[in-house]
Design a protein around this motif. Structure first.
Motif, PDB file in Angstrom:
ATOM      1  N   GLU A 179       0.803  -1.210   0.000  1.00 14.06           N
ATOM      2  CA  GLU A 179       0.000   0.000   0.000  1.00 14.06           C
ATOM      3  C   GLU A 179       0.845   1.273   0.000  1.00 14.06           C
ATOM      4  O   GLU A 179       0.324   2.349  -0.268  1.00 14.06           O
ATOM      5  CB  GLU A 179      -0.941   0.006   1.214  1.00 14.06           C
ATOM      6  N   THR A 180       2.131   1.147   0.309  1.00 18.29           N
ATOM      7  CA  THR A 180       2.962   2.345   0.295  1.00 18.29           C
ATOM      8  C   THR A 180       3.198   2.807  -1.142  1.00 18.29           C
ATOM      9  O   THR A 180       3.222   1.999  -2.075  1.00 18.29           O
ATOM     10  CB  THR A 180       4.315   2.075   0.987  1.00 18.29           C
ATOM     11  N   LYS A 181       3.366   4.101  -1.322  1.00 16.58           N
ATOM     12  CA  LYS A 181       3.589   4.657  -2.649  1.00 16.58           C
ATOM     13  C   LYS A 181       5.037   4.516  -3.105  1.00 16.58           C
ATOM     14  O   LYS A 181       5.347   4.745  -4.273  1.00 16.58           O
ATOM     15  CB  LYS A 181       3.189   6.139  -2.670  1.00 16.58           C
ATOM     16  N   ASP A 182       5.918   4.146  -2.173  1.00 14.85           N
ATOM     17  CA  ASP A 182       7.324   3.960  -2.521  1.00 14.85           C
ATOM     18  C   ASP A 182       7.538   2.565  -3.103  1.00 14.85           C
ATOM     19  O   ASP A 182       6.901   1.601  -2.688  1.00 14.85           O
ATOM     20  CB  ASP A 182       8.222   4.112  -1.295  1.00 14.85           C
ATOM     21  N   ALA A 183       8.451   2.478  -4.072  1.00 17.58           N
ATOM     22  CA  ALA A 183       8.881   1.177  -4.559  1.00 17.58           C
ATOM     23  C   ALA A 183       9.900   0.619  -3.565  1.00 17.58           C
ATOM     24  O   ALA A 183      10.863   1.289  -3.219  1.00 17.58           O
ATOM     25  CB  ALA A 183       9.497   1.305  -5.944  1.00 17.58           C
ATOM     26  N   VAL A 184       9.678  -0.616  -3.098  1.00 16.26           N
ATOM     27  CA  VAL A 184      10.519  -1.208  -2.069  1.00 16.26           C
ATOM     28  C   VAL A 184      11.185  -2.463  -2.638  1.00 16.26           C
ATOM     29  O   VAL A 184      10.520  -3.335  -3.203  1.00 16.26           O
ATOM     30  CB  VAL A 184       9.698  -1.580  -0.817  1.00 16.26           C
ATOM     31  N   PHE A 185      12.514  -2.535  -2.481  1.00 13.66           N
ATOM     32  CA  PHE A 185      13.288  -3.702  -2.887  1.00 13.66           C
ATOM     33  C   PHE A 185      14.073  -4.202  -1.666  1.00 13.66           C
ATOM     34  O   PHE A 185      14.717  -3.418  -0.992  1.00 13.66           O
ATOM     35  CB  PHE A 185      14.285  -3.363  -3.998  1.00 13.66           C
ATOM     36  N   VAL A 186      14.017  -5.498  -1.405  1.00 10.70           N
ATOM     37  CA  VAL A 186      14.857  -6.123  -0.388  1.00 10.70           C
ATOM     38  C   VAL A 186      15.880  -6.978  -1.121  1.00 10.70           C
ATOM     39  O   VAL A 186      15.515  -7.852  -1.918  1.00 10.70           O
ATOM     40  CB  VAL A 186      14.029  -6.985   0.583  1.00 10.70           C
ATOM     41  N   VAL A 187      17.173  -6.716  -0.883  1.00  8.78           N
ATOM     42  CA  VAL A 187      18.241  -7.408  -1.607  1.00  8.78           C
ATOM     43  C   VAL A 187      19.221  -8.022  -0.614  1.00  8.78           C
ATOM     44  O   VAL A 187      19.303  -7.605   0.551  1.00  8.78           O
ATOM     45  CB  VAL A 187      18.984  -6.440  -2.552  1.00  8.78           C
ATOM     46  N   ASP A 188      19.966  -9.027  -1.087  1.00  8.46           N
ATOM     47  CA  ASP A 188      21.006  -9.619  -0.257  1.00  8.46           C
ATOM     48  C   ASP A 188      22.335  -8.917  -0.513  1.00  8.46           C
ATOM     49  O   ASP A 188      22.388  -7.894  -1.205  1.00  8.46           O
ATOM     50  CB  ASP A 188      21.103 -11.133  -0.512  1.00  8.46           C
ATOM     51  N   LEU A 189      23.408  -9.464   0.015  1.00  7.93           N
ATOM     52  CA  LEU A 189      24.713  -8.827  -0.109  1.00  7.93           C
ATOM     53  C   LEU A 189      25.224  -8.851  -1.549  1.00  7.93           C
ATOM     54  O   LEU A 189      26.095  -8.066  -1.913  1.00  7.93           O
ATOM     55  CB  LEU A 189      25.723  -9.519   0.813  1.00  7.93           C
ATOM     56  N   GLN A 190      24.698  -9.759  -2.373  1.00  7.37           N
ATOM     57  CA  GLN A 190      25.099  -9.819  -3.782  1.00  7.37           C
ATOM     58  C   GLN A 190      24.165  -8.994  -4.671  1.00  7.37           C
ATOM     59  O   GLN A 190      24.185  -9.129  -5.901  1.00  7.37           O
ATOM     60  CB  GLN A 190      25.108 -11.275  -4.280  1.00  7.37           C
ATOM     61  N   GLN A 191      23.320  -8.157  -4.047  1.00  5.11           N
ATOM     62  CA  GLN A 191      22.367  -7.292  -4.748  1.00  5.11           C
ATOM     63  C   GLN A 191      21.345  -8.107  -5.542  1.00  5.11           C
ATOM     64  O   GLN A 191      20.822  -7.653  -6.555  1.00  5.11           O
ATOM     65  CB  GLN A 191      23.096  -6.315  -5.672  1.00  5.11           C
ATOM     66  N   LYS A 192      21.047  -9.296  -5.066  1.00  6.55           N
ATOM     67  CA  LYS A 192      19.990 -10.109  -5.674  1.00  6.55           C
ATOM     68  C   LYS A 192      18.671  -9.789  -4.973  1.00  6.55           C
ATOM     69  O   LYS A 192      18.597  -9.726  -3.757  1.00  6.55           O
ATOM     70  CB  LYS A 192      20.315 -11.590  -5.543  1.00  6.55           C
ATOM     71  N   ILE A 193      17.619  -9.587  -5.751  1.00 12.17           N
ATOM     72  CA  ILE A 193      16.319  -9.170  -5.207  1.00 12.17           C
ATOM     73  C   ILE A 193      15.650 -10.354  -4.498  1.00 12.17           C
ATOM     74  O   ILE A 193      15.493 -11.434  -5.072  1.00 12.17           O
ATOM     75  CB  ILE A 193      15.420  -8.631  -6.324  1.00 12.17           C
ATOM     76  N   LEU A 194      15.246 -10.128  -3.247  1.00  9.30           N
ATOM     77  CA  LEU A 194      14.581 -11.157  -2.444  1.00  9.30           C
ATOM     78  C   LEU A 194      13.098 -10.879  -2.250  1.00  9.30           C
ATOM     79  O   LEU A 194      12.311 -11.809  -2.080  1.00  9.30           O
ATOM     80  CB  LEU A 194      15.254 -11.269  -1.069  1.00  9.30           C
ATOM     81  N   LEU A 195      12.714  -9.591  -2.245  1.00  8.89           N
ATOM     82  CA  LEU A 195      11.323  -9.232  -1.973  1.00  8.89           C
ATOM     83  C   LEU A 195      11.033  -7.883  -2.606  1.00  8.89           C
ATOM     84  O   LEU A 195      11.896  -6.994  -2.622  1.00  8.89           O
ATOM     85  CB  LEU A 195      11.079  -9.168  -0.465  1.00  8.89           C
ATOM     86  N   THR A 196       9.818  -7.723  -3.154  1.00 10.03           N
ATOM     87  CA  THR A 196       9.398  -6.454  -3.745  1.00 10.03           C
ATOM     88  C   THR A 196       7.934  -6.201  -3.397  1.00 10.03           C
ATOM     89  O   THR A 196       7.240  -7.083  -2.900  1.00 10.03           O
ATOM     90  CB  THR A 196       9.540  -6.467  -5.284  1.00 10.03           C
ATOM     91  N   ASN A 197       7.475  -4.993  -3.676  1.00 15.49           N
ATOM     92  CA  ASN A 197       6.050  -4.682  -3.538  1.00 15.49           C
ATOM     93  C   ASN A 197       5.482  -4.307  -4.907  1.00 15.49           C
ATOM     94  O   ASN A 197       6.177  -4.353  -5.931  1.00 15.49           O
ATOM     95  CB  ASN A 197       5.831  -3.557  -2.513  1.00 15.49           C
ATOM     96  N   HIS A 198       4.194  -3.933  -4.933  1.00 17.96           N
ATOM     97  CA  HIS A 198       3.523  -3.643  -6.201  1.00 17.96           C
ATOM     98  C   HIS A 198       4.156  -2.454  -6.914  1.00 17.96           C
ATOM     99  O   HIS A 198       4.297  -2.458  -8.147  1.00 17.96           O
ATOM    100  CB  HIS A 198       2.035  -3.373  -5.962  1.00 17.96           C
ATOM    101  N   GLN A 199       4.536  -1.417  -6.165  1.00 20.05           N
ATOM    102  CA  GLN A 199       5.140  -0.244  -6.781  1.00 20.05           C
ATOM    103  C   GLN A 199       6.486  -0.592  -7.419  1.00 20.05           C
ATOM    104  O   GLN A 199       6.839  -0.051  -8.475  1.00 20.05           O
ATOM    105  CB  GLN A 199       5.318   0.866  -5.737  1.00 20.05           C
ATOM    106  N   ALA A 200       7.227  -1.493  -6.798  1.00 17.64           N
ATOM    107  CA  ALA A 200       8.497  -1.926  -7.382  1.00 17.64           C
ATOM    108  C   ALA A 200       8.266  -2.677  -8.684  1.00 17.64           C
ATOM    109  O   ALA A 200       9.022  -2.513  -9.662  1.00 17.64           O
ATOM    110  CB  ALA A 200       9.251  -2.809  -6.386  1.00 17.64           C
TER     111      ALA A 200
END
Length: 517
Positions: A219-240
């Motif tokens: 529901e947040t308007k920000d695009a959210v990315f959760v990444v590991d130490l190798q910059q691999k994407i682990l989790l995103t939201n709809h805006q992302a």
């Protein structure tokens, strides 16, 4: 019951149940295999012992004569005791006993009926009941000079065999209880450890936290990315996912991709910096920030926030435009009174020639821009933007001419104003990427709830070549789509026209006024 005990009990019961089922099945399987093994070994023992007896000279002599003797009876008793058997019986070819643990049974027929195959020369095992009860029996034919002369029958009572099996089971049972005790202790330790790992939360609380987290992310308007130490994407939201549409297909999963698959110029960003950073991609402006994810004092990744800067910049620009517009109107009110005094003074003095020159000067479009905008543009946000945009171009030594035909009314949808100004800003961004021409003509025509906006100016071949790329970005197409608009352009004799047709629902009917300034 304590709040934290429910999960403890649930986990403990689960582990203990699994432990009991596995160990019980294992115990039953081992017991079954052990029973069969003991029966097989005892049967082999009977047959091997029977072969030894069948080759003994005493047995051969007795069977040749067909008579029993005390020596043969003592021999059979000794074999029975030595090999821990329940009986050793020697039969002639008529099935008559020559030896037996009970001397009264000597000379009588063998009971059980399972000796027949042995009398036919076949070695075999069987379970049957006789004078000594049910027993496991082994039959070995006795041959002399290639002629069968009798049978050796040996047996172990099933009660004795069961005692042997139970004795063996006792060792397994002890091992079973020791394993269960260790398993129960390990089950409680594991459940306690898992309980600590789950921060003493119950399953319902964990599920609720997960749903709350997903709701906040999506529901947040920000695009959210959760990444590991190798910059691999682990989790995103709809805006992302919406942001990533610029780089990947709609049906492609973002999980597992690298950040540089999504961001065009990752070098602009410093992922270790917590402060907001400015980032541009596909003609769109963003505010970027990052925060480390720390678990047990060790960094395992980062959470990245990408906020669309358009709204922030829109509000700042709108505030600036509105302030400039209000200040200009205020100044105009003072100037208007001053001009009236000057006109009155010149008329009173009869200096009509100077009065004529003064009037020509003050009615020039450049002098009357603010007042004319106030009359023909009833939307103050658009009027303020046009005034502010004109000033920006003047600062860059470029004159922006504005033609409005006819009057632009107010709109009942503020979203339309916001999207329209975003469209104008996009064109402004495109123009400021190049050397500005000396003059730019902006024509805005309102008719039938539609606005046609045309930018006309002298353009270079490089500008024309970049139009397809600049005006095909996702941001521009989304803005145009929100206005139900179309875009077209014409280039002829070094003169470029950018034409936009968009929806604009006005609150009043058209008036036939026009303005150029």
């Amino acid at each position: 019951m304590k709040k934290g005990l429910r999960l403890w009990i649930l986990l403990a019961i689960s582990f203990i149940s699994v432990l009991l089922v596995v160990t019980t099945l294992f115990y039953l399987l081992i017991s079954y295999q052990n029973t069969r093994y003991i029966q097989k070994e005892e049967g082999n023992l009977l047959l091997r012992t029977g072969k030894l007896i069948a080759d003994d000279s005493r047995v051969l002599n007795a069977l040749e004569k067909g008579e029993s003797s005390d020596e043969l009876q003592a021999f059979s008793q000794k074999v029975t005791e030595l090999y821990q058997l329940d009986f050793t019986v020697i039969l002639n070819m008529d099935g008559t006993r020559l030896t037996h643990p009970n001397q009264q049974q000597i000379g009588k027929p063998f009971q059980g009926g399972d000796e027949a195959p042995a009398l036919e020369g076949k070695e075999h095992l069987s379970t049957s009941a006789g004078t000594l009860g049910e027993s496991l029996r082994g039959f070995v034919p006795v041959f002399y000079q290639d002629k069968q002369i009798g049978v050796v029958a040996l047996g172990i009572n099933t009660t004795s065999l069961g005692s042997l099996i139970n004795k063996s089971k006792n060792d397994y049972t002890m091992a079973l209880f020791i394993s269960l005790a260790i398993g129960l202790l390990m089950a409680f330790l594991i459940t306690y450890f898992l309980k600590l790992q789950l921060h003493n939360l119950e399953p319902k609380e964990i599920a609720r936290l997960l749903e709350e987290r997903n709701a906040m992310l999506n529901e947040t308007k920000d695009a959210v990315f959760v990444v590991d130490l190798q910059q691999k994407i682990l989790l995103t939201n709809h805006q992302a996912e919406f942001f990533a549409q610029q780089k990947v297909a709609n049906d492609e999963q973002l999980i597992g991709l690298k950040l540089n698959d999504i961001f065009e110029d990752l070098g602009q960003l410093d992922l270790s910096q917590k402060n907001e950073q400015f980032y541009q991609q596909a003609g769109q402006d963003y505010f970027f920030s990052a925060a480390p994810i720390i678990v047990k004092n060790s960094k395992i990744g980062s959470i990245l926030f990408l906020r669309n800067a358009t709204e922030t910049l829109f509000l700042a620009d709108q505030l600036s435009s509105t302030t400039n517009y209000a200040t200009a109107l205020q100044n105009q009110a003072h100037e208007f009174m001053n001009k009236l005094h000057v006109i009155y003074g010149l008329a009173e003095l009869g200096a009509y020639e100077k009065l004529n020159d003064y009037l020509k000067d003050i009615i020039q479009p450049e002098k009357e821009l603010i007042s004319r905008l106030a009359i023909l543009v009833n939307n103050p946000l658009i009027a303020g933007f046009l005034l502010n945009q004109r000033q920006k171009f003047l600062e860059e030594q470029s004159h922006l001419w504005v033609e409005i035909t006819p009057e632009i009314p107010k709109t009942d949808d503020p979203k339309v104003t916001e999207q329209l100004l975003n469209l104008y800003r996009f064109v402004e961004h495109f123009l400021f990427q190049w050397e500005l021409p000396a003059e730019i003509l902006l024509q805005i025509n309102y008719q039938d709830q539609r606005l046609q906006t045309t930018y006309s100016f002298v353009a270079s071949s490089e500008q024309v070549a970049s139009i397809e790329k600049q005006f095909s970005t996702l941001y521009f197409n989304n803005t145009l789509e929100a206005l139900n608009g179309t875009f077209d352009w014409h280039y002829q004799q070094d003169y470029l026209q950018l034409i936009f047709k968009t929806d604009y629902r006005g609150e009043i009917d058209d008036h036939h006024f026009n303005f150029r300034g």
